[in-house]
Design a protein around this motif. Structure first.
Motif, PDB file in Angstrom:
ATOM      1  N   ALA A  30     -29.018   9.467  11.839  1.00  9.62           N
ATOM      2  CA  ALA A  30     -27.942  10.420  11.582  1.00  9.62           C
ATOM      3  C   ALA A  30     -28.470  11.838  11.675  1.00  9.62           C
ATOM      4  O   ALA A  30     -29.678  12.082  11.696  1.00  9.62           O
ATOM      5  N   THR A  31     -27.525  12.773  11.730  1.00  9.88           N
ATOM      6  CA  THR A  31     -27.831  14.200  11.677  1.00  9.88           C
ATOM      7  C   THR A  31     -27.180  14.765  10.428  1.00  9.88           C
ATOM      8  O   THR A  31     -26.049  14.414  10.091  1.00  9.88           O
ATOM      9  N   VAL A  32     -27.914  15.638   9.731  1.00 14.77           N
ATOM     10  CA  VAL A  32     -27.420  16.229   8.491  1.00 14.77           C
ATOM     11  C   VAL A  32     -27.048  17.685   8.754  1.00 14.77           C
ATOM     12  O   VAL A  32     -27.835  18.436   9.327  1.00 14.77           O
ATOM     13  N   TYR A  33     -25.833  18.057   8.347  1.00  9.45           N
ATOM     14  CA  TYR A  33     -25.324  19.405   8.567  1.00  9.45           C
ATOM     15  C   TYR A  33     -25.001  20.071   7.230  1.00  9.45           C
ATOM     16  O   TYR A  33     -24.678  19.401   6.245  1.00  9.45           O
ATOM     17  N   LEU A  34     -25.080  21.394   7.226  1.00  5.25           N
ATOM     18  CA  LEU A  34     -24.548  22.193   6.130  1.00  5.25           C
ATOM     19  C   LEU A  34     -23.091  22.486   6.439  1.00  5.25           C
ATOM     20  O   LEU A  34     -22.750  22.908   7.545  1.00  5.25           O
ATOM     21  N   ALA A  35     -22.214  22.248   5.463  1.00  5.87           N
ATOM     22  CA  ALA A  35     -20.792  22.469   5.687  1.00  5.87           C
ATOM     23  C   ALA A  35     -20.162  23.038   4.425  1.00  5.87           C
ATOM     24  O   ALA A  35     -20.759  23.028   3.338  1.00  5.87           O
ATOM     25  N   THR A  36     -18.946  23.540   4.584  1.00  2.00           N
ATOM     26  CA  THR A  36     -18.176  24.056   3.454  1.00  2.00           C
ATOM     27  C   THR A  36     -16.981  23.148   3.217  1.00  2.00           C
ATOM     28  O   THR A  36     -16.222  22.862   4.139  1.00  2.00           O
ATOM     29  N   ASP A  37     -16.864  22.658   1.991  1.00  2.00           N
ATOM     30  CA  ASP A  37     -15.697  21.883   1.599  1.00  2.00           C
ATOM     31  C   ASP A  37     -14.565  22.879   1.343  1.00  2.00           C
ATOM     32  O   ASP A  37     -14.548  23.571   0.333  1.00  2.00           O
ATOM     33  N   ARG A  38     -13.620  22.963   2.278  1.00  2.00           N
ATOM     34  CA  ARG A  38     -12.569  23.968   2.177  1.00  2.00           C
ATOM     35  C   ARG A  38     -11.601  23.690   1.031  1.00  2.00           C
ATOM     36  O   ARG A  38     -10.958  24.595   0.534  1.00  2.00           O
ATOM     37  N   ARG A  39     -11.524  22.431   0.634  1.00  2.00           N
ATOM     38  CA  ARG A  39     -10.608  22.105  -0.451  1.00  2.00           C
ATOM     39  C   ARG A  39     -11.153  22.561  -1.795  1.00  2.00           C
ATOM     40  O   ARG A  39     -10.417  23.095  -2.623  1.00  2.00           O
ATOM     41  N   LEU A  40     -12.463  22.345  -2.022  1.00  2.00           N
ATOM     42  CA  LEU A  40     -13.076  22.717  -3.300  1.00  2.00           C
ATOM     43  C   LEU A  40     -13.922  23.974  -3.206  1.00  2.00           C
ATOM     44  O   LEU A  40     -14.516  24.393  -4.204  1.00  2.00           O
ATOM     45  N   ASP A  41     -14.029  24.582  -2.024  1.00  2.00           N
ATOM     46  CA  ASP A  41     -14.748  25.837  -1.810  1.00  2.00           C
ATOM     47  C   ASP A  41     -16.184  25.724  -2.311  1.00  2.00           C
ATOM     48  O   ASP A  41     -16.631  26.476  -3.175  1.00  2.00           O
ATOM     49  N   ARG A  42     -16.946  24.769  -1.769  1.00  2.00           N
ATOM     50  CA  ARG A  42     -18.345  24.611  -2.144  1.00  2.00           C
ATOM     51  C   ARG A  42     -19.133  24.128  -0.939  1.00  2.00           C
ATOM     52  O   ARG A  42     -18.582  23.525  -0.021  1.00  2.00           O
ATOM     53  N   ASP A  43     -20.433  24.447  -0.954  1.00  2.00           N
ATOM     54  CA  ASP A  43     -21.316  23.984   0.106  1.00  2.00           C
ATOM     55  C   ASP A  43     -21.644  22.510  -0.116  1.00  2.00           C
ATOM     56  O   ASP A  43     -21.898  22.076  -1.252  1.00  2.00           O
ATOM     57  N   LYS A  47     -23.661  14.142   6.379  1.00  2.00           N
ATOM     58  CA  LYS A  47     -24.506  13.288   7.214  1.00  2.00           C
ATOM     59  C   LYS A  47     -23.607  12.558   8.203  1.00  2.00           C
ATOM     60  O   LYS A  47     -22.706  11.836   7.815  1.00  2.00           O
ATOM     61  N   VAL A  48     -23.843  12.787   9.484  1.00  2.00           N
ATOM     62  CA  VAL A  48     -23.018  12.214  10.539  1.00  2.00           C
ATOM     63  C   VAL A  48     -23.851  11.202  11.308  1.00  2.00           C
ATOM     64  O   VAL A  48     -24.907  11.524  11.862  1.00  2.00           O
ATOM     65  N   MET A  49     -23.408   9.959  11.344  1.00  2.00           N
ATOM     66  CA  MET A  49     -24.141   8.901  12.030  1.00  2.00           C
ATOM     67  C   MET A  49     -24.056   9.122  13.536  1.00  2.00           C
ATOM     68  O   MET A  49     -23.012   9.517  14.065  1.00  2.00           O
TER      69      MET A  49
END
Length: 673
Positions: A30-43, A47-49
């Motif tokens: 898998a590849t691991v990314y940093l993302a923002t949860d737009r619903r809860l406004d948090r980093d 992990k995307v297979m």
């Protein structure tokens, strides 16, 4: 010439919720990314297979394993375990959403520091064992404990000039990541694929020989981790994976003091206990290992704790110790490389009588060739010859040997004493001629005062003149909920709960007019109460006043406008009234903010109320002719009303009802005769 490549997931919104902003790491699964949860406004970390793993005959197994990671890790709530928040499928993209832990990992810390001090080593081991103990209590085994899966949490308040506690800037808290290889204990007694999953340097012997594992498999890996932190290297650097696995199966794990002579024997004994080839000789689980570690630490002086071994020389081609780039696997994805895959049962088969190594592997290694097998056979023959000589010619000596160091000197620890009262267990052991000592440990299932286990464990060998340690349950560990959480900021309350040993459930947010955003409104358990250590505590946190849309109040009567705004939770202030020729007196002339603006409850809206038309001077028209008086008043902005007497015989204004100043546009009455 460099070729720029673009990751198609960068900038994408996964499942309509997670906005991907950067790639953190890429591994074999898998590849691991940093993302923002737009619903809860948090980093968060997503992990995307890899899509190709879902294709082909084994695709379903890969997807199943990927999702099993989410289910297994989501069962754990502990401050030392990286939390799993969500998992799902967006089109062909299988993803897993985890807590984002800013910082680095233990592998990077080892590369930077070379070795760790005894104090830092014990701190890291205690935190790792506490996290694994939480997993073991839920019958989960990690299976892949290694430095890449121990994340070092960055302190957001630390600066380059002010290092954190520990060994320099990397001495922070740690979290255990990637339960991608974890399975319920009942599911891991065999490996269906015929391949051992894990990292060979940290694999316990029973995993190599049969693929079976339990909580003691993780304890073995922690022992290897301890050796690596203290000495700066693994015990068999540079050797191929099969040879390393052969060492784990056939050789006792080396003592750290073999590389660092000044290390105290207590550390050697701890590492030896964790890495015993016989699983029964190891601590029963991470909780038992943590108790042994705490006893070890309590007996060491501060001078010893602050010592650190000199870093070993770097080996450029050492696959286990070579540093990695940020996209190679710094944040391990739970996969396993080809060099770490070993056929299940290899070491059982290679030692079977009459079987040649070349029937099992295409290119046999030197340590596993016929010479090795002949040496092993030669050692067994020599041992039996010595026994026969002693029995035939030794007489009394052989008898002495039999009962002092041979089979006659050993017995087995009685079985069936787990769960019985401690006094009864000690009586049973005493009847078997064994001395006993006692220690106490918390346990979620065994009631207080009853036996959790023994060391050695029931059924294991022990010298007849030896002693058996009886581990007595202290019952479920109860923790005290900190006070003064309500009213504190969320971060302070969360830190207080984690320091007290509690795990945190996801935060609930509510709008509140009185509490500032981020303030704790409530706690799921009473403050100051005693709760089980595995009780997740949920904080209800203020999201500040609720948003409202400012209504149109211009033109409304003042009291009506004030009532409208206050019904929405808005506060009202009145500005100085102003004159207006268009808005009636007492009605709202203007408002700030204007109609349609977004505000929040308790925000203030300012109203300006009309005083009606402005005051102007009234012309003195007494004595003027009627037409002249009308003209003068109308030019001044007044309406004129005339009362005539005697038919206005002389056409002269004799009286006017308004003098001085009057509102512009008002009516002035004149009397003419």
């Amino acid at each position: 010439m460099a070729i720029a490549t673009t990751d198609p997931l960068l900038g994408r919104l996964v499942d309509g919720r997670y906005e991907v902003s950067a790639r953190l790491a890429r591994g074999g699964m898998a590849t691991v990314y940093l993302a923002t949860d737009r619903r809860l406004d948090r980093d968060v970390a997503v992990k995307v297979m890899h899509p190709h793993l879902a294709d082909g005959v084994d695709g379903a197994a890969f997807v199943s394993r990927f999702r099993r990671e989410a289910r297994a890790a989501a069962r754990l709530t502990h401050p030392g375990v990286v939390a799993v928040y969500d998992q799902g499928l967006d089109g062909d993209t299988s993803y897993l959403v985890m807590e984002y832990v800013p910082g680095t990992n233990l592998r990077h810390e080892l590369h930077t520091e070379g070795t760790l001090s005894v104090r830092r080593t014990l701190d890291v081991l205690a935190q790792v064992l506490a996290a694994l103990a939480a997993a073991h209590r839920k019958q989960l085994v990690h299976r892949d404990v290694k430095p890449e899966n121990v994340l070092v949490v960055a302190d957001p308040d630390a600066t380059d000039d002010e290092p954190e506690d520990g060994d320099g800037p990397a001495g922070g808290r740690v979290k255990v990541a990637d339960f991608g290889l974890a399975r319920a204990v009942t599911e891991v007694t065999s490996t269906a694929t015929g391949t051992i999953l894990g990292t060979v340097a940290y694999l316990a012997p029973e995993v190599v020989t049969s693929g079976a594992c339990d909580a003691r498999t993780d304890v073995y890996a922690v022992g290897v981790l301890a050796y690596e932190m203290l000495t700066g290297t693994l015990p068999y650097p540079g050797e191929p994976p099969l040879q390393v696995a052969f060492h784990h199966v056939h050789d006792d794990f080396p003592a750290p003091s073999g590389r660092v002579p000044w290390l105290p024997p207590e550390l050697d004994r701890f590492v030896a206990s964790c890495t015993a080839r016989n699983p029964q000789a190891r601590p029963a689980d991470a909780g038992a290992a943590l108790e042994a570690l705490e006893l070890l630490r309590a007996g060491l002086d501060d001078d010893v704790l602050d010592l650190r071994a000199d870093p070993p020389p770097r080996v450029a081609d050492d696959a286990d110790d070579a540093p990695r780039g940020p996209d190679e696997d710094d944040v391990d994805d739970g996969g396993t490389s080809a060099v770490d895959e070993i056929p299940t049962g290899f070491f059982q088969e290679v030692s079977a009588p009459g079987r040649a190594t070349d029937l099992l592997v295409e290119q046999p290694t030197a340590a596993l060739d016929d010479g090795s097998r002949r040496r092993s056979r030669r050692r067994r023959v020599v041992a039996w010859v010595l026994v026969l000589l002693l029995l035939v010619g030794g007489g009394g000596y052989s008898t002495w040997w039999w009962f002092d160091d041979g089979p006659g000197a050993w017995t087995t620890v009685p079985t069936g004493i787990a769960g019985v009262p401690a006094d009864d267990a000690e009586q049973v052991l005493g009847q078997a001629g064994l001395d006993t000592s006692a220690s106490r440990a918390f346990h979620d299932d065994v009631p207080a005062g009853a036996v959790v286990t023994t060391r050695p464990a029931p059924g294991e060998r022990v010298r007849k003149d030896g002693s058996v340690e009886v581990v007595v349950s202290r019952g479920v560990q109860m923790l005290t909920v900190p006070g003064e959480l309500v009213g504190a900021h969320r971060k302070q309350a969360a830190a207080a709960l984690e320091d007290a040993g509690f795990g945190l459930a996801p935060v609930v947010r509510e709008h509140d007019d009185a509490a500032a955003k981020g303030t704790v409104l409530g706690v799921s358990v009473p403050e100051g109460s005693r709760q089980r250590h595995d009780t997740p505590v949920r904080l209800t946190v203020s999201d500040g006043p609720a948003p409202v849309q400012v209504p149109q109040e211009v033109g409304k009567e003042k009291d009506e406008a004030v009532a409208d705004l206050e019904s929405l939770g808005l506060r009202v202030t009145l500005a100085e009234p102003e004159y207006s020729e268009t808005v009636d007196k007492g009605h709202v002339l203007s408002q700030t903010p204007e109609h349609g603006a977004t505000a929040h409850r308790t925000d203030t809206v300012t109203l300006t109320v009309s005083q009606g038309p402005p005051l102007v001077a009234v012309p003195d028209v007494v004595g003027m002719k009627s037409a002249e008086a009308h003209d003068a008043l109308e030019k001044a902005g007044f309406q004129v009303e005339e009362n005539s007497y005697l038919g206005g015989l002389l056409d002269t204004v004799r009286f006017q009802d308004t003098t001085g100043k009057a509102p512009k546009g008002s009516t002035v009455t004149v009397t003419v005769w």
